[in-house]
Write a protein that holds these residues in place. Structure first.
Motif, PDB file in Angstrom:
ATOM      1  N   VAL A   1       0.951  -1.354   0.016  1.00 56.41           N
ATOM      2  CA  VAL A   1      -0.034   0.008   0.013  1.00 56.41           C
ATOM      3  C   VAL A   1       0.858   1.220   0.089  1.00 56.41           C
ATOM      4  CG1 VAL A   1      -1.833   1.254   1.069  1.00 56.41           C
ATOM      5  CG2 VAL A   1      -1.840  -1.570   1.310  1.00 56.41           C
TER       6      VAL A   1
ATOM      7  N   SER B   1       0.221   7.038  -2.316  1.00 61.69           N
ATOM      8  CA  SER B   1      -0.517   7.276  -3.442  1.00 61.69           C
ATOM      9  C   SER B   1      -1.751   6.397  -3.615  1.00 61.69           C
ATOM     10  CB  SER B   1       0.107   7.424  -4.860  1.00 61.69           C
ATOM     11  OG  SER B   1       0.906   6.146  -5.075  1.00 61.69           O
ATOM     12  N   SER B   2      -1.803   5.382  -2.769  1.00 60.63           N
ATOM     13  CA  SER B   2      -3.084   4.566  -2.836  1.00 60.63           C
ATOM     14  C   SER B   2      -4.176   5.179  -2.517  1.00 60.63           C
ATOM     15  CB  SER B   2      -3.020   3.386  -1.843  1.00 60.63           C
ATOM     16  OG  SER B   2      -1.661   2.553  -2.321  1.00 60.63           O
ATOM     17  N   PRO B   3      -5.347   4.641  -2.965  1.00 59.53           N
ATOM     18  CA  PRO B   3      -6.771   5.360  -2.812  1.00 59.53           C
ATOM     19  C   PRO B   3      -7.137   5.343  -1.308  1.00 59.53           C
ATOM     20  CG  PRO B   3      -6.774   3.386  -4.424  1.00 59.53           C
ATOM     21  CD  PRO B   3      -5.762   3.513  -4.086  1.00 59.53           C
ATOM     22  N   PRO B   4      -7.676   6.420  -0.714  1.00 54.13           N
ATOM     23  CA  PRO B   4      -8.059   6.549   0.631  1.00 54.13           C
ATOM     24  C   PRO B   4      -8.554   5.449   1.104  1.00 54.13           C
ATOM     25  CG  PRO B   4      -8.605   8.596  -0.511  1.00 54.13           C
ATOM     26  CD  PRO B   4      -8.164   7.620  -1.552  1.00 54.13           C
ATOM     27  N   TRP B   5      -9.518   4.817   0.550  1.00 57.44           N
ATOM     28  CA  TRP B   5     -10.158   3.454   0.804  1.00 57.44           C
ATOM     29  C   TRP B   5      -9.407   2.441   1.399  1.00 57.44           C
ATOM     30  CZ3 TRP B   5      -9.962  -0.858  -1.356  1.00 57.44           C
ATOM     31  CH2 TRP B   5      -9.513  -0.894  -2.735  1.00 57.44           C
ATOM     32  N   LEU B   6      -8.097   2.434   0.731  1.00 54.77           N
ATOM     33  CA  LEU B   6      -7.159   1.525   1.177  1.00 54.77           C
ATOM     34  C   LEU B   6      -6.012   1.949   2.001  1.00 54.77           C
ATOM     35  CD1 LEU B   6      -6.360  -1.386   0.153  1.00 54.77           C
ATOM     36  CD2 LEU B   6      -4.957  -0.534  -1.704  1.00 54.77           C
ATOM     37  N   LEU B   7      -5.644   3.212   1.780  1.00 54.37           N
ATOM     38  CA  LEU B   7      -4.469   3.894   2.909  1.00 54.37           C
ATOM     39  C   LEU B   7      -5.037   3.985   4.114  1.00 54.37           C
ATOM     40  CD1 LEU B   7      -1.814   5.009   3.045  1.00 54.37           C
ATOM     41  CD2 LEU B   7      -2.821   7.103   2.377  1.00 54.37           C
ATOM     42  N   TRP B   8      -6.207   4.748   4.353  1.00 53.07           N
ATOM     43  CA  TRP B   8      -6.401   5.029   5.739  1.00 53.07           C
ATOM     44  C   TRP B   8      -6.814   3.822   6.604  1.00 53.07           C
ATOM     45  CZ3 TRP B   8      -5.135   9.112   8.011  1.00 53.07           C
ATOM     46  CH2 TRP B   8      -5.109  10.426   7.234  1.00 53.07           C
TER      47      TRP B   8
END
Length: 206
Positions: A28, A31-38
């Motif tokens: 991860v 720059s990954s999408p927020p739904w994956l990063l957070w």
């Protein structure tokens, strides 16, 4: 008495979970999408908080501690189970005594070969998931020394007495039984007389 700790109570579990979460950071990216990063960031924060709580709990004074070791007899509710009068003396040998020779030797020095032991349910070794019944020699503690961990009850004795000891332990009571340290020098052994515990079973309460 349960045979094993729950996974949440196993000492290494928070660290293993944190390791898994940190390994996921390799997949991860920032720059990954927020739904994956957070969720990953929150998972790392939760693991760190959990570890902080576990460390604080381990350092908090407790008697017995989370592994079933006693630091003193103060504030303990001890229930004496003196040996029953019998022609043949039945004894239970303590397991793992070979791992605790120094402690047993100190207990013998301060308390003599014939003394008492306190049985502590839900004790365990470090990193072990299995619950055992700890044996703490207290002959020296009764004379100013501290209790000395001598090992654990044999598995057959745990099967026989585990329920009684666990019920008493949940009520804050610990059985004190006659103990004998065998041998004049290392390797020492420890024998327990549990015949008096029969009188403490619910059916024999009278």
């Amino acid at each position: 008495m349960p045979r094993y700790k729950s996974l949440l109570r196993w000492e290494p579990f928070p660290y293993l979970l944190l390791l898994v979460v940190l390994l996921l950071t390799g997949f991860v990216r920032p720059s990954s999408p927020p739904w994956l990063l957070w969720p990953l960031v929150l998972g790392i924060a939760a693991c760190l908080a959990w570890i902080a709580v576990k460390v604080a709990q381990e350092r908090r004074p407790a008697n017995p501690d989370q592994w079933g070791n006693l630091s003193s007899l103060a504030d303990l509710r001890l229930v004496d189970a003196p040996g029953a009068e019998r022609e043949v003396r039945a004894v239970v040998h303590v397991e793992d005594a070979q791992r605790h020779q120094a402690a047993i030797e100190l207990a013998r020095i301060h308390g003599g070969p014939d003394q008492h032991a306190v049985l502590v349910p839900r004790a365990s070794r470090w990193l072990s998931m299995r619950y055992r019944i700890g044996v703490e020699l207290v002959g020296g503690a009764e004379r100013g020394d501290r209790p000395r961990h001598a090992g654990f009850l044999r598995h057959d004795a745990e099967e026989r007495w585990g329920a009684l000891l666990d019920t008493r332990g949940a009520a804050g009571e610990y059985l004190r039984v006659p103990a004998r340290i065998t041998g004049e020098s290392r390797p020492f052994g420890v024998e327990l007389d549990l015949s008096g515990a029969e009188a403490l079973e619910p059916g024999d309460a009278a």
